[in-house]
Each structure stands twice: as C-alpha cells, then as structure tokens.
Motif scaffolding. Structure first.
Motif, PDB file in Angstrom:
ATOM      1  N   THR A  92       0.955  -1.150  -0.021  1.00 30.64           N
ATOM      2  CA  THR A  92      -0.110   0.047  -0.055  1.00 30.64           C
ATOM      3  C   THR A  92       0.818   1.245  -0.077  1.00 30.64           C
ATOM      4  O   THR A  92       1.845   1.490   0.980  1.00 30.64           O
ATOM      5  CB  THR A  92      -1.066  -0.092   1.222  1.00 30.64           C
ATOM      6  N   ASP A  93       0.840   2.069  -0.958  1.00 28.73           N
ATOM      7  CA  ASP A  93       1.681   3.378  -0.965  1.00 28.73           C
ATOM      8  C   ASP A  93       1.027   4.426  -0.370  1.00 28.73           C
ATOM      9  O   ASP A  93      -0.119   4.630   0.037  1.00 28.73           O
ATOM     10  CB  ASP A  93       1.802   3.859  -2.528  1.00 28.73           C
ATOM     11  N   SER A  94       1.738   5.372   0.079  1.00 28.97           N
ATOM     12  CA  SER A  94       1.297   6.470   0.906  1.00 28.97           C
ATOM     13  C   SER A  94       0.539   6.214   2.098  1.00 28.97           C
ATOM     14  O   SER A  94      -0.534   7.016   2.307  1.00 28.97           O
ATOM     15  CB  SER A  94       0.750   7.581  -0.021  1.00 28.97           C
ATOM     16  N   VAL A  95       0.797   5.525   2.782  1.00 30.13           N
ATOM     17  CA  VAL A  95      -0.107   5.163   4.034  1.00 30.13           C
ATOM     18  C   VAL A  95      -0.326   6.132   5.072  1.00 30.13           C
ATOM     19  O   VAL A  95      -1.523   6.383   5.363  1.00 30.13           O
ATOM     20  CB  VAL A  95       0.407   3.885   4.514  1.00 30.13           C
ATOM     21  N   TYR A  96       0.707   7.064   5.064  1.00 26.07           N
ATOM     22  CA  TYR A  96       0.501   8.147   6.304  1.00 26.07           C
ATOM     23  C   TYR A  96      -0.553   9.004   5.714  1.00 26.07           C
ATOM     24  O   TYR A  96      -1.543   9.502   6.203  1.00 26.07           O
ATOM     25  CB  TYR A  96       1.855   8.768   6.575  1.00 26.07           C
ATOM     26  N   TYR A  97      -0.404   9.326   4.377  1.00 31.21           N
ATOM     27  CA  TYR A  97      -1.172  10.527   3.775  1.00 31.21           C
ATOM     28  C   TYR A  97      -2.626   9.744   3.698  1.00 31.21           C
ATOM     29  O   TYR A  97      -3.675  10.531   4.047  1.00 31.21           O
ATOM     30  CB  TYR A  97      -0.954  10.776   2.340  1.00 31.21           C
ATOM     31  N   LYS A  98      -2.846   8.537   3.210  1.00 31.63           N
ATOM     32  CA  LYS A  98      -4.155   7.965   3.439  1.00 31.63           C
ATOM     33  C   LYS A  98      -4.849   7.932   4.698  1.00 31.63           C
ATOM     34  O   LYS A  98      -6.115   8.022   4.865  1.00 31.63           O
ATOM     35  CB  LYS A  98      -4.203   6.447   2.543  1.00 31.63           C
ATOM     36  N   GLU A  99      -4.041   7.977   5.785  1.00 29.25           N
ATOM     37  CA  GLU A  99      -4.553   7.700   7.093  1.00 29.25           C
ATOM     38  C   GLU A  99      -4.963   8.947   7.779  1.00 29.25           C
ATOM     39  O   GLU A  99      -5.710   9.187   8.660  1.00 29.25           O
ATOM     40  CB  GLU A  99      -3.841   6.792   8.000  1.00 29.25           C
ATOM     41  N   ASN A 100      -4.292  10.066   7.339  1.00 30.37           N
ATOM     42  CA  ASN A 100      -4.124  11.469   7.886  1.00 30.37           C
ATOM     43  C   ASN A 100      -4.746  12.560   6.981  1.00 30.37           C
ATOM     44  O   ASN A 100      -4.963  13.648   7.450  1.00 30.37           O
ATOM     45  CB  ASN A 100      -2.837  11.602   8.459  1.00 30.37           C
ATOM     46  N   GLY A 101      -4.552  12.370   5.524  1.00 23.75           N
ATOM     47  CA  GLY A 101      -4.873  13.649   4.921  1.00 23.75           C
ATOM     48  C   GLY A 101      -3.912  14.505   4.677  1.00 23.75           C
ATOM     49  O   GLY A 101      -4.030  15.696   4.268  1.00 23.75           O
ATOM     50  N   GLY A 102      -2.633  14.521   5.147  1.00 23.88           N
ATOM     51  CA  GLY A 102      -1.688  15.486   5.074  1.00 23.88           C
ATOM     52  C   GLY A 102      -0.350  14.641   4.862  1.00 23.88           C
ATOM     53  O   GLY A 102      -0.113  13.310   5.019  1.00 23.88           O
ATOM     54  N   SER A 103       0.659  15.508   4.434  1.00 20.48           N
ATOM     55  CA  SER A 103       2.026  14.895   3.987  1.00 20.48           C
ATOM     56  C   SER A 103       2.924  14.888   5.047  1.00 20.48           C
ATOM     57  O   SER A 103       3.149  15.714   6.076  1.00 20.48           O
ATOM     58  CB  SER A 103       2.346  15.787   2.933  1.00 20.48           C
ATOM     59  N   LEU A 104       3.935  14.203   5.007  1.00 15.85           N
ATOM     60  CA  LEU A 104       4.970  14.077   5.965  1.00 15.85           C
ATOM     61  C   LEU A 104       5.956  15.157   5.387  1.00 15.85           C
ATOM     62  O   LEU A 104       6.065  15.835   4.661  1.00 15.85           O
ATOM     63  CB  LEU A 104       5.791  12.607   5.972  1.00 15.85           C
ATOM     64  N   GLY A 105       6.915  15.492   6.539  1.00 21.45           N
ATOM     65  CA  GLY A 105       7.912  16.530   6.272  1.00 21.45           C
ATOM     66  C   GLY A 105       8.766  16.111   4.833  1.00 21.45           C
ATOM     67  O   GLY A 105       8.575  15.013   4.457  1.00 21.45           O
ATOM     68  N   GLY A 106       9.590  17.032   4.608  1.00 23.39           N
ATOM     69  CA  GLY A 106      10.298  16.915   3.412  1.00 23.39           C
ATOM     70  C   GLY A 106      11.812  16.216   3.908  1.00 23.39           C
ATOM     71  O   GLY A 106      12.311  16.578   4.885  1.00 23.39           O
ATOM     72  N   GLY A 107      12.086  15.146   2.951  1.00 22.74           N
ATOM     73  CA  GLY A 107      13.358  14.602   3.179  1.00 22.74           C
ATOM     74  C   GLY A 107      13.327  13.784   4.278  1.00 22.74           C
ATOM     75  O   GLY A 107      14.008  13.692   5.094  1.00 22.74           O
TER      76      GLY A 107
END
Length: 453
Positions: A145-160
């Motif tokens: 499953t790709d981008s699981v943090y975004y899918k669970e929270n609707g926001g992006s992780l920090g850069g790098g």
C-alpha cells in the motif's frame, strides 16, 4: 427373616438394573463434540483482514450451525469468515444442533491495527520538486500500500524523511527539512498510523538537517543532526544537546539495555536515559559503518579496514562492553564494510547471521555466520533485472523470514522502474522472490516492525 431378606435383595437388583438401563439410554456414542478452529492457527487478525474460522465436529453428521458475534447472529455455515472494521476483542460463539441435542463453544478474537505487523519503506521524496516524504507498507501477505500516512491522515510528511522508529505502540518519523503536516518529527499510532503529534518550530529553530532517531521512552527521544545528538522531551518541548556527541555519524542509532548507541568515526558512544552527556566512549580499530541491535539484546558493529587491521564485524555486550571480533577477509565483502554515502547500516542481521550488499552492476550480497567466522558470496542482486542504476541505501534482512530486501532504483526520482526487491536463499543461492515496482523515490530505508518488539 430369610424370606424378607431375599425379597429385598431381589428388589435391589431390579432397581439397580432399571437405573443402569436409564444411564445407558442417556449415553450417546455420537454425542456432539464441537470446537472452533482457525485456518491460520491464530485467533488474531488485522483490522479489515479476514480470519477463517471453522466449526469442527468429532464425527460427520447432519447438523445446523449458528454463529454469533458479540451476541448478534452472523452466519449459518460451517465456516465463518470473520472481518472487523475496528480494533478490539470479539467474542465468537458457534452452536451446533442435530435435532436431538445442541452444543455451543466460544472463542475470543483479537483485532489489531493493520500496520502493527509488516514492513515499512520510507521515501525521502524530492523537496525541490515539492515531492515530500512518503511511507509505503508491505503486509505479511505481500500486499503493498503506497502513501499510507497520507491515506490515514490526509496530510503529508515533512520533506526529506530519513529515519523511523517504533516504541510503546508509537511510530516516530524524522524529516531533515520539515514542513507540511508532519514537521521535523511526526509521532503516530503504530497500529493505525493516525497522527498523535508533530513538531516543527520546536525543533527547526535548533536542529540542522536531522537525520536519525532512537527512542527510550515517550519523553526520552534522541535525534541525530549535523551537530551531534540531542535529547527531546515532547511534553516539555525541551531540546538538550548531548555533550560529547559532536559529529556523530550520519547513520542509524541502536537501542539496547536501555541505552542509545551511536557511531562517532572510530568510536561508539553510549547515551543513557535522561543524561545530558555521553556515558562512555568505546574505540574500535576502523571507522564504524553500521550499528544495529542484535536479537539477544546486544549490539552489532561493522568497521572498516584501518592500516594493518582488516574490516571487522564486532559483537558488543551492551552491559559490560566486552567485544568479540571477526575479521572479514573477503576483499569485496570488506570493501562493502568500508562504508560510503549511505545513511543506513552496512550490515543487517537475523540471529548471528549477517548480510552485506552494495554496488550497482554487479550488486553482490555476502553472508557472514558469526559463530562460524564464515563469509560466503550469495549472489548478484542485479542479475536478471532490467533498468538498474544502483542500490539506494543498504539491504535489510527480515528478522522472521530471513528474506533480504533491497531498494534498487533506475532513477533518482519517482520512477515506475524503481524496485523493492525481495530475495530468498533457496539452496543457499540468492533468488528473486518478489519485485514491487513504482513505490519508491529516494528510499531512505526498510523497516520491519518485528525489529522493534
């Protein structure tokens, strides 16, 4: 008197016979004996996954079944496919009826978060293209499953995003550039990935390109940056520099025996809980290219060659700091242990078996059995693969299956030919088992949840 005694004796025998006949009538050799059997052998399952439960009888006969979950009827088949949308404990009952009698048995099923067990692939992304850090997840069944943090929270992780750690059912992700929903430090529930907190200004005003993280407790977090190692207390938001940790290597820190172990050129530094300076320096012969915990609660070290001293793998006792050293005589394996630009350790271990891998084409993997002082070539990861540029960061061995994972890229971008390759060792030879394409962009590392238990 003798006649009366004889009458009573006969009556007693007759009553006993009737009683015996009555007991025989109650006995049924085909009485229902029922149990609930799990196809997987366990009564635990991830949220939204399927657990197959079977009503098992002692002998085949025509019966009717009725399954109930927490008191609600859910099935009338002999097999029940249990699926739960929420975590928790569920009481499962099944009743069997054959027209003469009925019997009921129960089982308890634990439902845990779908990210509790499996493998995380952390991606740095590319900040200059506004591609921020992402997190992919591979389930124990091999589903990605790709981008699981975004899918669970609707926001992006920090850069790098650079490193990940799990402790006390919390997942910690460190980012060198910060920003977005995740900031420089993101803390999420380790089973659900729902964000609990993130820190931007509290860290960004002091830290310079933070790269690695280790956690001793909820308020005892250690972050490595360009200056050294800091301790962070999320409750008080206090960031304290650890004296003596200047220029700690840009590589993973390890936790063992309630302490943090970090590389500092040709020294291993030890940091104890809630202290503002290092507790000990442990010198070794060469530069340290990897620090990882061992399965028995100690520390593995990878060291480069230095002068007349060969490259080595060292087992360090986390309490007494005594060391066992194995020299690596194989020239190519030793070259891998000399290290380079990778920010992940140049060794990975399952038990006392360690692996080393690197390069582009060829991309060799070596195995070292520490107890036997034996190093052997296992194969070339690039063989048979198309669109290969290089191995991005180092390989990682699964602590349960013994499979080796490698992030092999064709481009330093989000490329459909970038690969997460999984290798096993049938007949002691490297063999490609799985090849997941298109999920990585500058992959920062492979993280098995089992290593944090």
């Amino acid at each position: 008197m003798k006649k009366f005694y004889l009458v009573f004796l006969v009556l007693g025998m007759f009553v006993g016979f009737l009683s015996s006949c009555d007991d025989d009538d109650k006995y049924r050799p085909d009485a229902l004996e029922l149990e609930i059997v799990s196809k997987s052998g366990a009564f635990t399952v991830a949220k939204e996954d399927t657990l197959f439960l079977k009503a098992k009888l002692n002998n085949p006969q025509e019966v009717k079944f009725s399954w109930t979950m927490n008191g609600q009827q859910v099935s009338s088949d002999s097999v029940y496919m249990f699926i739960a949308a929420n975590m928790g404990n569920y009481k499962i009952d099944v009743k069997a009826t054959d027209g003469k009698e009925e019997t009921t048995v129960s089982a308890s099923v634990e439902v845990y978060g779908k990210y509790k067990y499996g493998t995380f692939i952390l991606n740095e992304g590319q900040v200059w293209k506004e591609h921020y850090g992402t997190l992919a997840f591979i389930s124990p069944k091999g589903i990605v499953t790709d981008s699981v943090y975004y899918k669970e929270n609707g926001g992006s992780l920090g850069g790098g995003t650079q490193d990940l750690y799990i402790r006390n059912n919390k997942l910690y992700i460190i980012s060198q550039n910060g920003g977005n929903d995740g900031g420089f430090l993101t803390i999420a529930n380790a089973e659900t990935l729902k964000k609990e907190s993130s820190y931007e200004d509290e860290l960004g005003s002091t830290l310079s390109m933070p790269s690695h993280i280790a956690v001793l407790d909820d308020n005892d977090i250690y972050i490595r940056d360009n200056n050294g190692v800091y301790r962070f207390n999320p409750s008080s938001k206090v960031l304290t520099f650890i004296e003596g940790s200047v220029r700690a290597n840009k590589t993973t820190m390890a936790v063992a025996n309630g302490k943090v172990f970090a590389a500092q050129s040709n020294k291993l530094i030890v940091i104890e809980s809630n202290k503002s300076s290092i507790s000990k320096e442990i010198p070794v012969s060469g530069d340290i290219s990897g620090v990882i915990p061992s399965s028995d609660g100690n520390i593995w070290l990878a060291c480069s060659a230095s002068g007349e001293e060969p490259a080595k793998i060292i087992k360090l006792d986390a309490q007494s700091y005594s060391m066992q050293e194995n020299s690596i005589e194989n020239e190519t394996a030793a070259k891998i242990l000399n290290g380079g630009w990778n920010a992940t350790p140049y060794i990975t271990a399952k038990g006392d078996t360690l692996y080393m891998g690197g390069g582009s084409k060829p991309m060799p993997v070596y195995r070292h059995v520490f107890s036997q002082k034996k190093t052997e070539f296992m194969g070339d990861m690039a063989e048979g693969l198309d669109h290969v540029q290089t191995l991005y960061n180092c390989i990682a061995v699964h602590p349960i299956t013994g499979e080796v994972y490698a992030n092999i890229i064709s481009s330093y971008s989000l490329d459909p030919e970038n690969k997460i390759c999984v290798f096993d060792f049938n007949n002691d030879k490297l063999a490609l088992k799985a090849n997941y394409k298109g999920y990585t962009e500058c992959p920062a590392g492979v993280f098995f949840t089992y290593n944090f238990e």
